[in-house]
Design an enzyme around this catalytic site. Sequence first.
Site, short mmCIF file in Angstrom:
data_model
loop_
_atom_site.label_atom_id
_atom_site.label_comp_id
_atom_site.label_asym_id
_atom_site.label_seq_id
_atom_site.Cartn_x
_atom_site.Cartn_y
_atom_site.Cartn_z
N SER A 85 64.64 49.57 51.23
CA SER A 85 64.38 48.73 52.54
C SER A 85 65.57 47.67 52.60
CB SER A 85 63.07 47.71 52.22
OG SER A 85 62.62 46.91 53.47
N TYR A 98 56.77 42.77 48.31
CA TYR A 98 57.34 43.94 48.65
C TYR A 98 58.85 43.95 48.42
CZ TYR A 98 58.89 47.03 52.34
OH TYR A 98 60.05 48.06 53.11
#
Length: 212
Positions: A85, A98
């Site tokens: 990500s 995350y």
Amino acid sequence: MHELNVADKSGVQALPATVARRWGAVDGLVHCAGIIQPFTRLKDLDFETIDRVFSVNWSGTLYLTKTFLPVLLDRPEGHIVNVSSMGGFLPVPGQTIYGASKAAVKLLTEGLHAECEGTTVRVTSVFPGGVATNIGANSGVAMPVDEAAAARQAGRITTPERAARDILDGMERDAYRVLIGSDARMMDRLYRLSPRRAAGLIATKMKDLLNR
């Protein structure tokens, strides 16, 4: 289609044989399963939520990668693609857990790339920015704003179809890394030039959301 909980190690380990019986040989793995955390500071997250994020994003990636690696090494040519990500190289307050899980995916994949040099297996890391996958709802997380609509208006959201094309193009080029979306490409450049400035820019954007 094979339904699978990627955090179930025994289920993942049984998958190659199941896939081979149904489809034959496996030549590639594209792993993109992932969830976000609630938009809140680390001090306000419970350990159950933290464990859930890591079990999907980190353990799921590790289980699939390690399970399919021997299968792909036995093929004339194979490819492993793991989706990290933009948050895996750039800290986002309110998504710290995350981001940490996706940073682990980044280093796992880059380490595997080095280990697979001289073999028939290629390895690619993918770093998406904003993609219209409805990740908040799919993660069971309430979004603080309609971020998909806001990004779409700004022309920065990437469609899943475009993201898939970019990933496949990267596989065909044996790319080391693939950045998905103009936002990911811009922040990658800025973070490499000035990590603190880039982190501060994101922190400023997230400040109001976290103070609600």
